[in-house]
Structures are given as structure tokens and as C-alpha cells.
Design a protein around this motif. Structure first.
Motif, mmCIF file in Angstrom:
data_model
loop_
_atom_site.group_PDB
_atom_site.id
_atom_site.type_symbol
_atom_site.label_atom_id
_atom_site.label_comp_id
_atom_site.label_asym_id
_atom_site.label_seq_id
_atom_site.Cartn_x
_atom_site.Cartn_y
_atom_site.Cartn_z
ATOM 1 N N PHE A 187 33.467 20.535 -3.223
ATOM 2 C CA PHE A 187 33.726 21.668 -2.328
ATOM 3 C C PHE A 187 34.361 21.026 -1.183
ATOM 4 C CE2 PHE A 187 30.638 23.714 -4.902
ATOM 5 C CZ PHE A 187 31.109 25.030 -4.744
ATOM 6 N N VAL A 188 33.966 19.974 -0.771
ATOM 7 C CA VAL A 188 34.458 19.444 0.685
ATOM 8 C C VAL A 188 35.983 19.040 0.233
ATOM 9 C CG1 VAL A 188 34.455 17.554 2.416
ATOM 10 C CG2 VAL A 188 32.251 18.778 1.378
ATOM 11 N N ILE A 189 36.248 18.249 -0.776
ATOM 12 C CA ILE A 189 37.596 17.848 -1.279
ATOM 13 C C ILE A 189 38.552 19.239 -1.314
ATOM 14 C CG2 ILE A 189 39.012 16.846 -3.235
ATOM 15 C CD1 ILE A 189 36.602 15.280 -3.924
ATOM 16 N N ALA A 190 38.155 20.393 -1.859
ATOM 17 C CA ALA A 190 38.753 21.670 -2.207
ATOM 18 C C ALA A 190 39.136 22.111 -0.713
ATOM 19 C CB ALA A 190 38.133 22.704 -2.827
ATOM 20 N N SER A 191 37.924 21.845 0.246
ATOM 21 C CA SER A 191 38.134 22.501 1.660
ATOM 22 C C SER A 191 39.534 21.816 2.524
ATOM 23 C CB SER A 191 36.905 22.655 2.423
ATOM 24 O OG SER A 191 36.688 21.178 2.999
ATOM 25 N N GLY A 214 37.959 20.822 -14.772
ATOM 26 C CA GLY A 214 39.015 21.331 -15.552
ATOM 27 C C GLY A 214 39.025 22.744 -14.917
ATOM 28 N N GLY A 215 38.123 23.408 -14.077
ATOM 29 C CA GLY A 215 38.385 24.735 -13.624
ATOM 30 C C GLY A 215 39.449 24.637 -12.433
ATOM 31 N N THR A 216 40.112 25.687 -12.419
ATOM 32 C CA THR A 216 41.135 25.972 -11.093
ATOM 33 C C THR A 216 40.561 26.902 -10.288
ATOM 34 O OG1 THR A 216 43.013 25.324 -12.862
ATOM 35 C CG2 THR A 216 43.390 26.527 -10.754
ATOM 36 N N TYR A 217 40.466 26.683 -9.001
ATOM 37 C CA TYR A 217 40.110 27.456 -8.009
ATOM 38 C C TYR A 217 41.209 27.972 -7.110
ATOM 39 C CZ TYR A 217 35.931 25.900 -10.190
ATOM 40 O OH TYR A 217 34.887 25.918 -11.224
ATOM 41 N N GLU A 218 41.075 29.254 -6.673
ATOM 42 C CA GLU A 218 42.145 29.793 -5.456
ATOM 43 C C GLU A 218 41.105 29.703 -4.438
ATOM 44 O OE1 GLU A 218 43.666 33.406 -6.440
ATOM 45 O OE2 GLU A 218 44.353 32.252 -8.365
ATOM 46 N N ALA A 219 41.944 29.447 -3.086
ATOM 47 C CA ALA A 219 41.020 29.254 -1.931
ATOM 48 C C ALA A 219 41.790 30.063 -0.766
ATOM 49 C CB ALA A 219 40.825 27.957 -1.206
ATOM 50 N N ALA A 220 41.178 30.705 0.027
ATOM 51 C CA ALA A 220 41.439 31.693 1.280
ATOM 52 C C ALA A 220 40.953 30.884 2.381
ATOM 53 C CB ALA A 220 40.876 32.840 1.051
ATOM 54 N N LEU A 253 44.934 31.105 7.201
ATOM 55 C CA LEU A 253 45.716 30.008 6.679
ATOM 56 C C LEU A 253 46.297 30.146 5.508
ATOM 57 C CD1 LEU A 253 43.407 27.104 8.388
ATOM 58 C CD2 LEU A 253 45.673 28.417 9.225
ATOM 59 N N PRO A 254 47.428 29.356 5.018
ATOM 60 C CA PRO A 254 47.995 29.885 3.565
ATOM 61 C C PRO A 254 46.892 29.688 2.423
ATOM 62 C CG PRO A 254 49.389 28.334 4.987
ATOM 63 C CD PRO A 254 48.334 28.781 5.735
ATOM 64 N N GLY A 255 45.980 28.782 2.568
ATOM 65 C CA GLY A 255 45.201 28.676 1.409
ATOM 66 C C GLY A 255 45.819 27.764 0.465
ATOM 67 N N GLY A 256 45.047 27.652 -0.774
ATOM 68 C CA GLY A 256 45.874 26.979 -1.870
ATOM 69 C C GLY A 256 45.000 26.942 -3.123
ATOM 70 N N THR A 257 45.354 26.109 -4.053
ATOM 71 C CA THR A 257 44.770 25.960 -5.540
ATOM 72 C C THR A 257 44.412 24.754 -5.620
ATOM 73 O OG1 THR A 257 46.166 28.022 -6.094
ATOM 74 C CG2 THR A 257 45.177 26.757 -7.555
ATOM 75 N N ILE A 258 43.400 24.552 -6.348
ATOM 76 C CA ILE A 258 43.017 23.245 -6.853
ATOM 77 C C ILE A 258 42.192 23.154 -8.087
ATOM 78 C CG2 ILE A 258 40.568 23.353 -5.562
ATOM 79 C CD1 ILE A 258 40.861 20.542 -5.150
ATOM 80 N N THR A 259 42.809 22.189 -8.792
ATOM 81 C CA THR A 259 42.085 22.143 -10.207
ATOM 82 C C THR A 259 41.201 20.615 -10.201
ATOM 83 O OG1 THR A 259 44.347 22.870 -11.362
ATOM 84 C CG2 THR A 259 42.461 21.472 -12.629
ATOM 85 N N ARG A 263 42.136 19.882 0.587
ATOM 86 C CA ARG A 263 43.242 20.081 -0.008
ATOM 87 C C ARG A 263 43.579 21.602 -0.061
ATOM 88 N NH1 ARG A 263 42.411 16.951 -5.629
ATOM 89 N NH2 ARG A 263 42.136 14.839 -4.901
ATOM 90 N N CYS A 264 42.997 22.645 0.261
ATOM 91 C CA CYS A 264 43.507 24.110 -0.043
ATOM 92 C C CYS A 264 43.502 24.675 1.602
ATOM 93 C CB CYS A 264 42.276 24.647 -0.951
ATOM 94 S SG CYS A 264 42.567 24.084 -2.538
ATOM 95 N N LEU A 265 43.492 24.036 2.920
ATOM 96 C CA LEU A 265 43.909 24.757 3.950
ATOM 97 C C LEU A 265 45.240 25.506 3.922
ATOM 98 C CD1 LEU A 265 42.689 22.223 6.588
ATOM 99 C CD2 LEU A 265 41.468 24.500 5.891
#
Length: 150
Positions: A51-55, A94-100, A17-23, A57-59
Motif C-alpha cells: 500500500f505504501v509502495i503504491a502510494s 499479480g493484481g493491477t490497481y488504479e489509484a486516484a 493529482l494524475p494518479g496512476g496504475t501499479i501491478t 508510485r501512483c501519485l
């Protein structure tokens, strides 16, 4: 009519999937901490719920688009099966994470009443943070599709 499971496996199994980024924004972390009555000791660490929120938001696609990939019909019901969080390090405020994001498995089974229950397993792997680009962890979620036709 529901798509045959073999066709759905061929179509979306293993798909990236495209993935995404979250701060983890400080104001959002503050609100979440209060709502969850967080007992996280280090205020720079985000609550593990992030972690759940990121999963989600970052699909890189919406849940509705995931349903379309799984050929959800008008009589089908989306259910949430399970969620596994493998945390390697805390997410940082404050951290920014990239997701695959990847669709790992597509499966099916029959319920006691004969209804078909398809499952789509999605893994989201988070990298990054304020100090490093290492893997922070992953979230594996299983979305269930209770098919309305038998």
C-alpha cells in the motif's frame, strides 16, 4: 521567500493529482516478502507494505514535483510526517490497481524555535485487483516542509 499558507491552500488544496496504475509483480512481491520477513499466510496476498509502495508510485508526479507544488525553497527541508493505511482487502500478487490521488489538506504551525512547519496531506485510493474493481484501500500521507526562513 516562503509562499503564504493561504496562497498555498488556494493553489493546491483539494487538487487532484494524475494518479496512476501499479501491478504487484510476482518477482517484486517475492523480493519484498524476503526482505520484510513476511508472515502473510496466503502467498497470493501481497504484504501490506505494498500500500505504501503504491502510494508513492501512483501519485502521478514525483516527490520532487510535489515539493515544487509546495514551493519548497533551497533552505527548506522535506520531512515525512505520518502515514495511515486503511486496508479494505489485501492487495493480490499479480493484481493491477488504479489509484486516484488528491491533496486533501494544507496546514501550517510554528515549531518551538519559531520555524514554520507546513504540511501537505495526500490521499491515494486504490481500486482493482485480479478479481474485482472495488476499493482495496487508501493511504493518507503527510509531507512536512520545515521552512528555512522565518
Amino acid at each position: 521567500m516562503t509562499i503564504p499558507i493561504e496562497a498555498m491552500r488556494d493553489e493546491i488544496g483539494g487538487r487532484r493529482l494524475p494518479g496512476g496504475t501499479i501491478t504487484v509483480e510476482p518477482h517484486e512481491a517475492f523480493i519484498a516478502d524476503r526482505a520484510l520477513r513476511s508472515t502473510v499466510e496466503d502467498p497470493a496476498d501481497a504484504h501490506p507494505t505494498w500500500f505504501v509502495i503504491a502510494s508513492l508510485r501512483c501519485l502521478g508526479i514525483t516527490v520532487e514535483e510535489l515539493c515544487a507544488l509546495a514551493h519548497q525553497g533551497p533552505d527548506d527541508t522535506l520531512l515525512f510526517g505520518r502515514c495511515r493505511i486503511d486496508q479494505r482487502e489485501p492487495l493480490r500478487v499479480g493484481g493491477t490497481y488504479e489509484a486516484a490521488a488528491t491533496i486533501r489538506e494544507v496546514a501550517t504551525r510554528s515549531m518551538r524555535d519559531g520555524t514554520r512547519l507546513d504540511s501537505v496531506e495526500v490521499e491515494v485510493v486504490l481500486h482493482g485487483g485480479t478479481e474485482s474493481r472495488v476499493e482495496a484501500g487508501s493511504v493518507t500521507s503527510v509531507y512536512l516542509f520545515k521552512r528555512g526562513d522565518r
